[in-house]
Design a protein around this motif. Sequence first.
Motif, PDB file in Angstrom:
ATOM      1  N   ARG A  25       0.901  -1.151   0.058  1.00 11.08           N
ATOM      2  CA  ARG A  25      -0.046  -0.096   0.151  1.00 11.08           C
ATOM      3  C   ARG A  25       0.799   1.206  -0.072  1.00 11.08           C
ATOM      4  N   TYR A  26       1.793   1.337   0.981  1.00  9.38           N
ATOM      5  CA  TYR A  26       2.727   2.631   1.290  1.00  9.38           C
ATOM      6  C   TYR A  26       3.742   2.755   0.232  1.00  9.38           C
ATOM      7  N   GLY A  27       4.491   1.436  -0.108  1.00  7.32           N
ATOM      8  CA  GLY A  27       5.537   1.664  -0.905  1.00  7.32           C
ATOM      9  C   GLY A  27       5.332   1.268  -2.286  1.00  7.32           C
ATOM     10  N   PHE A  28       4.027   1.132  -2.805  1.00  7.56           N
ATOM     11  CA  PHE A  28       3.875   1.036  -4.311  1.00  7.56           C
ATOM     12  C   PHE A  28       2.541   1.708  -4.756  1.00  7.56           C
ATOM     13  N   MET A  29       1.517   1.417  -3.739  1.00 10.26           N
ATOM     14  CA  MET A  29       0.265   2.038  -4.556  1.00 10.26           C
ATOM     15  C   MET A  29       0.410   3.773  -4.042  1.00 10.26           C
ATOM     16  N   GLU A  30       0.857   4.125  -2.997  1.00 11.29           N
ATOM     17  CA  GLU A  30       0.790   5.588  -2.536  1.00 11.29           C
ATOM     18  C   GLU A  30       2.200   6.109  -2.611  1.00 11.29           C
ATOM     19  N   TRP A  34       6.146   6.431  -7.680  1.00  8.37           N
ATOM     20  CA  TRP A  34       5.447   5.450  -8.817  1.00  8.37           C
ATOM     21  C   TRP A  34       4.399   6.225  -9.502  1.00  8.37           C
ATOM     22  N   VAL A  35       3.727   7.302  -8.861  1.00 10.29           N
ATOM     23  CA  VAL A  35       2.859   7.951  -9.566  1.00 10.29           C
ATOM     24  C   VAL A  35       3.560   8.657 -10.572  1.00 10.29           C
ATOM     25  N   GLY A  36       4.544   9.399 -10.561  1.00  6.32           N
ATOM     26  CA  GLY A  36       5.287  10.063 -11.614  1.00  6.32           C
ATOM     27  C   GLY A  36       5.663   8.970 -12.812  1.00  6.32           C
ATOM     28  N   ILE A  37       6.330   7.707 -12.310  1.00  2.88           N
ATOM     29  CA  ILE A  37       6.998   6.722 -13.285  1.00  2.88           C
ATOM     30  C   ILE A  37       5.811   6.237 -13.929  1.00  2.88           C
ATOM     31  N   CYS A  38       4.666   5.933 -13.456  1.00  3.00           N
ATOM     32  CA  CYS A  38       3.522   5.449 -14.355  1.00  3.00           C
ATOM     33  C   CYS A  38       2.880   6.395 -15.253  1.00  3.00           C
ATOM     34  N   ALA A  39       2.866   7.730 -14.796  1.00  2.52           N
ATOM     35  CA  ALA A  39       2.282   8.685 -15.667  1.00  2.52           C
ATOM     36  C   ALA A  39       3.200   8.842 -16.745  1.00  2.52           C
ATOM     37  N   ASP A  40       4.440   8.721 -16.866  1.00  4.32           N
ATOM     38  CA  ASP A  40       5.387   8.784 -17.972  1.00  4.32           C
ATOM     39  C   ASP A  40       5.421   7.695 -18.734  1.00  4.32           C
ATOM     40  N   GLU A  41       5.586   6.391 -18.073  1.00  4.05           N
ATOM     41  CA  GLU A  41       5.841   4.984 -18.768  1.00  4.05           C
ATOM     42  C   GLU A  41       4.561   4.084 -18.464  1.00  4.05           C
ATOM     43  N   ALA A  42       3.423   4.173 -18.846  1.00  9.53           N
ATOM     44  CA  ALA A  42       2.439   3.382 -18.347  1.00  9.53           C
ATOM     45  C   ALA A  42       2.559   1.951 -18.703  1.00  9.53           C
ATOM     46  N   ASN A  43       3.455   1.663 -19.815  1.00  9.61           N
ATOM     47  CA  ASN A  43       3.639   0.106 -20.502  1.00  9.61           C
ATOM     48  C   ASN A  43       4.567  -0.672 -19.444  1.00  9.61           C
ATOM     49  N   VAL A  49       1.048  -3.751 -13.101  1.00 14.04           N
ATOM     50  CA  VAL A  49       0.634  -4.504 -11.925  1.00 14.04           C
ATOM     51  C   VAL A  49      -0.176  -3.401 -11.034  1.00 14.04           C
ATOM     52  N   ARG A  50       0.291  -2.232 -10.735  1.00 15.85           N
ATOM     53  CA  ARG A  50      -0.353  -1.085  -9.801  1.00 15.85           C
ATOM     54  C   ARG A  50      -1.620  -0.792 -10.489  1.00 15.85           C
ATOM     55  N   ALA A  51      -1.753  -0.763 -11.705  1.00 17.24           N
ATOM     56  CA  ALA A  51      -3.054  -0.434 -12.285  1.00 17.24           C
ATOM     57  C   ALA A  51      -4.223  -1.559 -12.206  1.00 17.24           C
ATOM     58  N   ASN A  52      -3.712  -2.759 -12.288  1.00 16.13           N
ATOM     59  CA  ASN A  52      -4.687  -3.894 -11.862  1.00 16.13           C
ATOM     60  C   ASN A  52      -4.887  -4.118 -10.447  1.00 16.13           C
ATOM     61  N   LEU A  53      -4.003  -3.552  -9.569  1.00 14.54           N
ATOM     62  CA  LEU A  53      -4.154  -3.566  -7.988  1.00 14.54           C
ATOM     63  C   LEU A  53      -5.238  -2.564  -7.697  1.00 14.54           C
ATOM     64  N   GLY A  54      -5.123  -1.438  -8.653  1.00 12.53           N
ATOM     65  CA  GLY A  54      -6.032  -0.296  -8.432  1.00 12.53           C
ATOM     66  C   GLY A  54      -7.437  -0.956  -8.701  1.00 12.53           C
ATOM     67  N   LEU A  55      -7.784  -1.268  -9.659  1.00 11.23           N
ATOM     68  CA  LEU A  55      -8.843  -1.935 -10.350  1.00 11.23           C
ATOM     69  C   LEU A  55      -9.568  -2.825  -9.197  1.00 11.23           C
ATOM     70  N   ALA A  97      -5.722  -3.761   4.650  1.00 14.56           N
ATOM     71  CA  ALA A  97      -4.796  -2.736   4.391  1.00 14.56           C
ATOM     72  C   ALA A  97      -5.090  -1.949   2.990  1.00 14.56           C
ATOM     73  N   LEU A  98      -5.655  -2.451   2.221  1.00 18.39           N
ATOM     74  CA  LEU A  98      -5.895  -1.908   0.718  1.00 18.39           C
ATOM     75  C   LEU A  98      -7.318  -1.620   0.486  1.00 18.39           C
ATOM     76  N   TYR A  99      -8.120  -0.593   1.302  1.00 12.99           N
ATOM     77  CA  TYR A  99      -9.119   0.134   1.564  1.00 12.99           C
ATOM     78  C   TYR A  99     -10.300  -0.449   1.316  1.00 12.99           C
ATOM     79  N   ASN A 100     -10.450  -2.145   1.451  1.00 10.90           N
ATOM     80  CA  ASN A 100     -11.760  -2.550   1.193  1.00 10.90           C
ATOM     81  C   ASN A 100     -12.116  -3.070   2.617  1.00 10.90           C
ATOM     82  N   THR A 101     -12.124  -2.175   3.738  1.00  7.20           N
ATOM     83  CA  THR A 101     -12.347  -2.401   5.238  1.00  7.20           C
ATOM     84  C   THR A 101     -14.014  -2.857   5.339  1.00  7.20           C
ATOM     85  N   THR A 102     -14.798  -2.300   4.513  1.00 12.71           N
ATOM     86  CA  THR A 102     -16.248  -2.733   4.712  1.00 12.71           C
ATOM     87  C   THR A 102     -16.711  -4.313   4.811  1.00 12.71           C
TER      88      THR A 102
END
Length: 133
Positions: A25-30, A34-43, A49-55, A97-102
Amino acid sequence: MSRRFPLILLLIALPLWLAASYGARYGFMEDGQWVGICADEANRWECQVRANLGLMIHFKVLGWAALVTSVLAFFVPGRVGWGLAVLGLVFGVPALALYNTTFAVFAVVIAGLRLVRAPHSVGASLLAKNPQR
């Protein structure tokens, strides 16, 4: 091997699994890097992996999987039910840990109750001896 060995092993593995989930969560998603890298090089594969985890987070896949396996585990007897409860915890801990606490809160509680339940409940044995009740 002790009869409690699987439970002891589970109690050691779960905090490690929780730490790994928070690391993801904190080292990869937030992490801003990684936000900057994935904005420039989404491939990049890491960004995929980060995008699929976000989905998975968005559609609450881990929370639903944890809840379904935990509820099934509560009703399935024997080792299969115990294994389903462990699987519910395996899905439920990262969901917490990944925001699905409900869903994950209920799943972890149900799975935990299934894990500590006695193999033969007293009420069921009394009912079997005295069917008039």
